[in-house]
Scaffold this active site. Structure first.
Site, PDB file in Angstrom:
ATOM      1  CG  PHE A  52      -1.940  -1.125   1.181  1.00 11.78           C
ATOM      2  CD1 PHE A  52      -3.192  -0.904   0.650  1.00 11.78           C
ATOM      3  CD2 PHE A  52      -1.620  -2.396   1.648  1.00 11.78           C
ATOM      4  CE1 PHE A  52      -4.127  -1.924   0.588  1.00 11.78           C
ATOM      5  CE2 PHE A  52      -2.553  -3.428   1.593  1.00 11.78           C
ATOM      6  CZ  PHE A  52      -3.812  -3.192   1.063  1.00 11.78           C
ATOM      7  CD  GLU A  53      -1.101   6.220  -2.194  1.00 11.89           C
ATOM      8  OE1 GLU A  53      -1.534   5.880  -3.293  1.00 11.89           O
ATOM      9  OE2 GLU A  53      -1.078   7.384  -1.789  1.00 11.89           O
ATOM     10  CB  ALA A  54       0.263   5.048   3.524  1.00 12.29           C
TER      11      ALA A  54
END
Lengths: 259, 323
Positions: A52-54
Site C-alpha cells: 500500500f502506498e502509505a
C-alpha cells in the site's frame, strides 16, 4: 449443472484477479483492487506480494482496509515502512502491478482524477487529485483499471491528465521520459475486458462479458474502440472463486455488495 | 515555498538545540507556533494518525489565510479547508476521504476559486519534504513526466548529467509549521511511532516549527532504552502536547480504529453549508477543548469500542462491531 449467479462487481473482481501472476508485486488501493489482489492470493497467485502506498507491505489482511494508510494495511505485515519507501520501490522497478480509477479515461488509457473543466484555479468539478495515482501510473510496470463503462467516463480526451497512460500514442511515454516498458495493461469494465494495441497503443477489446453485445460496448464508449481479431466471451466467475470472494475476501460485502 | 537552502540553514542555525522540556497545552502551542498566513503541513495519512486536537485548535483560534500541503489530506483537509482557514494549497490529494466519499465543504472552497492551487503527487510532496530534510534545493524523480499535474506544479524538467534521461526536479518544501501525532514522546520531544511512518520522519526535519501531539508522555528512559525506535529527535520539536485519543475520529494503529459513524456524520452534514457551520460551532468552535469533543462523540464508551475494533476483540468478547 447451471452456472453460478454473480453480479457485475464480482465478475470484474474475478477477471482482474486472474491477470495477477504469482510471485509478483502489486500496489493496490481500497475497494475492488484490494479484493482482486486478495482473491488472487487465495487462488492462482498465493505468493503475490501486496503493498500500500502509505507504507504497508505484505499484510495478512483481516478485513478490507478503509484507507490505504489504515492499520489493516500492515496488519501482521512484513514491513511497515513509508510513502517514500514504497514509491522508491516503484521507481526502482520492483512493482509489477497497480490498479487505478478515475472520473475520465481516454483511448490511450490516460486517467483524470483531478477536475472537470478547463481552469484548475476555478474547476467546474473539483476531484481529489493525483494522490499516489500519477506516481503509480508512471512507475509500476503494468497499470490496470476496474471501472464501470459509459460515455461520460470513456471520453475522447480527458480534461486533465492526472495519471499518464500512453499519452497521445505510440512512443509518447518514452518521449516524455517515463520509464520504458511501463503503461496501461488491462481495463476491466462491467461490459468487457480491454487491452492496448501494440502498434497504436489504443484501447482494444479482448473479451466481452456474457450477455453483452459488441454494440453495447461501443455505445457506452465515447471513442472508437479497436477489436482483437479473436474477441472472446469473458470467462465468468467459477463457483470456487465466488465462494472465496464472498466467504473469505469480502464477507461483510463492502465491495461486492455494490454490484 | 522557497527552496533556498542557505536561507534555511540560517534559520536552522538559530533553532534552539537545548534538551529542555517542551510540554505545553494545545491552545498555547497553537497560539505560539501557528500564525495567520503560515504554510502548514499535517502528519499521518488523512484520517490515520492525525493530530486532530491541534487542527481543531487552529479552527477554534480562527487562524486564516493558511497555506496547506495537501499530502493525502482527507479528514485534516475537511477540518482546515472546510472551516475556511486555508487560501492556498499544494494539492496531491484533497476533498476525498478515500472509500468513504467526498467532503462537500472543502469541495465548495476549491470550486469557488477561494483557494490558489498547485498540483502535485503524493510521491512529489514526500520527496519535497525529503529534499528539505536533506538540506538540498530539489530532488529528481521519474514520476509525473507528461502529465497535466506536473504542468500545474512548480516542478522543472531537467536532464540527468550522468545518463541523459529526463527527470522532474521537485523543489524542497520547508513548511512554516507542521503538526504530527505520535504514539509516545518524552518531555523533550523524542518520538516513537508504531506502524507506518508515511512521510513524518522527513516532514519533522523539513518543518521550521513542529508541534508533537502524543498519545502518551513517557519517561526519557523509555526513549534511551531503545534509541533505534526514535523516529523524530527532540531537536526538531518546539512543543509537546499529550492528547490521549488524539487521532480521533481517525485511526491510531494498535490503539483505536477510525470512528466511521462520526466521519459519515461529517460527510452528511457538509451537504448543507449552513448546517455544516452549525456543526463546526457545536463540535469545535464552541467546545472548550478536545476532551469535550470526545465527550460529545460518545466519550470513553465509544473510544473503548473503537479500541476493541482496532484490536479485533469483538469476536472474543462477543460484542458488536464499531466501525
Amino acid at each position: 449443472m447451471s452456472a453460478p449467479a454473480y453480479n457485475r462487481m464480482e465478475l470484474m473482481i474475478c477477471l482482474a484477479s486472474r491477470y495477477l501472476e504469482d510471485d509478483r508485486t502489486a500496489v493496490v488501493g481500497t475497494g475492488a483492487p484490494c479484493a482482486a489482489a486478495m482473491l488472487a492470493q487465495k487462488t492462482s497467485a498465493p505468493n503475490l506480494m501486496v503493498m500500500f502506498e502509505a507504507g504497508g507491505v505484505g499484510p495478512i489482511l483481516p478485513t478490507m482496509p478503509i484507507s490505504v494508510g489504515d492499520s489493516r494495511t500492515f496488519f501482521r505485515g512484513l514491513a511497515a515502512s513509508s510513502m517514500a519507501d514504497i514509491m522508491s520501490s516503484c521507481q526502482r522497478g520492483m512493482v509489477d502491478y497497480t490498479f487505478l480509477g478515475g472520473a475520465q479515461i481516454d483511448m490511450y488509457g490516460n486517467i483524470n482524477s483531478t477536475m472537470i473543466g478547463g481552469d484548475i484555479q476555478r474547476p467546474k468539478v473539483r476531484l481529489p487529485g493525483s494522490g499516489g495515482a500519477g506516481d503509480l501510473a508512471s512507475l509500476c510496470w503494468r497499470t490496470m483499471m476496474i471501472t464501470p463503462q459509459d460515455k461520460r467516463r470513456f471520453v475522447p480526451r480527458v480534461d486533465f491528465i492526472t495519471s499518464p497512460g500512453y499519452l497521445d500514442g505510440a512512443g509518447a511515454r518514452e518521449a516524455a521520459g517515463l520509464p520504458p516498458g511501463t503503461g496501461p495493461y488491462k481495463v476491466i469494465t462491467d461490459l468487457c475486458v480491454i487491452g492496448f494495441d501494440e502498434v497504436t497503443k489504443r484501447m482494444r477489446v479482448e473479451s466481452v462479458h456474457p450477455g453483452v453485445t459488441r454494440e453495447q460496448v461501443q455505445e457506452n464508449t465515447g471513442f472508437e474502440l479497436l477489436w482483437a481479431p479473436d474477441v472472446k466471451e469473458s470467462a465468468p466467475p467459477t463457483s470456487e472463486e465466488l465462494r472465496i470472494l464472498r466467504d473469505e475476501v469480502d464477507s461483510l460485502r463492502y465491495i461486492i455488495g455494490r454490484g | 515555498m522557497d527552496p533556498d537552502v542557505d536561507k534555511a540553514r540560517e534559520y536552522f542555525r538559530q533553532r534552539d538545540r537545548r534538551l529542555v522540556p517542551k510540554v505545553t497545552t494545545v491552545p498555547e502551542a497553537v497560539a505560539r507556533l501557528v500564525h495567520d498566513g503560515d504554510y502548514v503541513a499535517v502528519g499521518g495519512f488523512g484520517a490515520d494518525r492525525i493530530p486532530t486536537a491541534v487542527l481543531h485548535e487552529i479552527v477554534r483560534q480562527g487562524r486564516k489565510d493558511l497555506g496547506l500541503s495537501g499530502h493525502t489530506a482527507t479528514h485534516d483537509c475537511q477540518i482546515l479547508i472546510g472551516a475556511g482557514c486555508v487560501n492556498r494549497c499544494d494539492v496531491a490529494y484533497v476533498i476525498g476521504l478515500e472509500a468513504r466519499g467526498l467532503s462537500r465543504a472543502s469541495r465548495r472552497q476549491f470550486e469557488s476559486g477561494k483557494i490558489a492551487v498547485a498540483e502535485w503527487t503524493n510521491a512529489a510532496l514526500a520527496w519535497r519534504y525529503r529534499a528539505a530534510a536533506m538540506g538540498v534545493p530539489f530532488l529528481p524523480m521519474r514520476s509525473g513526466l507528461g502529465t497535466d499535474t506536473m504542468k500545474e506544479s512548480a516542478a522543472v524538467e531537467i536532464t540527468c548529467p550522468f545518463t541523459g534521461i529526463k527527470l522532474l526536479a521537485v523543489p524542497a518544501l520547508f513548511p512554516d509549521v507542521a503538526m504530527i501525532h505520535v504514539h509516545r514522546a518524552d518531555v523533550y520531544g523524542n518520538c516513537q511511532i508504531d506502524g507506518i511512518m508515511v512521510a513524518d520522519d522527513d516532514l519533522a526535519r523539513a518543518a521550521k516549527r513542529l508541534i508533537i501531539s502524543t498519545e502518551r508522555l513517557v519517561p526519557e528512559s523509555v526513549i534511551r532504552a531503545d534509541p533505534t525506535r526514535t523516529a523524530i529527535p527532540y531537536f526538531c520539536v518546539d512543543a509537546v502536547v499529550e492528547v490521549p485519543y488524539g487521532s480521533y475520529p481517525g485511526n491510531m494503529p494498535y490503539e483505536y480504529f477510525s470512528d466511521e459513524d462520526h466521519l459519515r456524520q461529517w460527510l452528511e452534514v457538509e451537504e448543507d453549508a449552513a448546517a455544516f457551520e452549525r456543526f463546526l460551532d457545536k463540535y469545535i468552535r464552541n467546545t472548550p477543548d478536545f476532551e469535550a469533543y470526545l465527550e460529545l462523540c460518545g466519550g470513553i464508551k465509544r473510544l473503548q469500542e473503537l479500541r476493541r475494533t482496532e484490536l479485533m476483540l469483538h469476536a472474543a468478547i462477543g460484542g458488536g462491531g464499531a466501525g
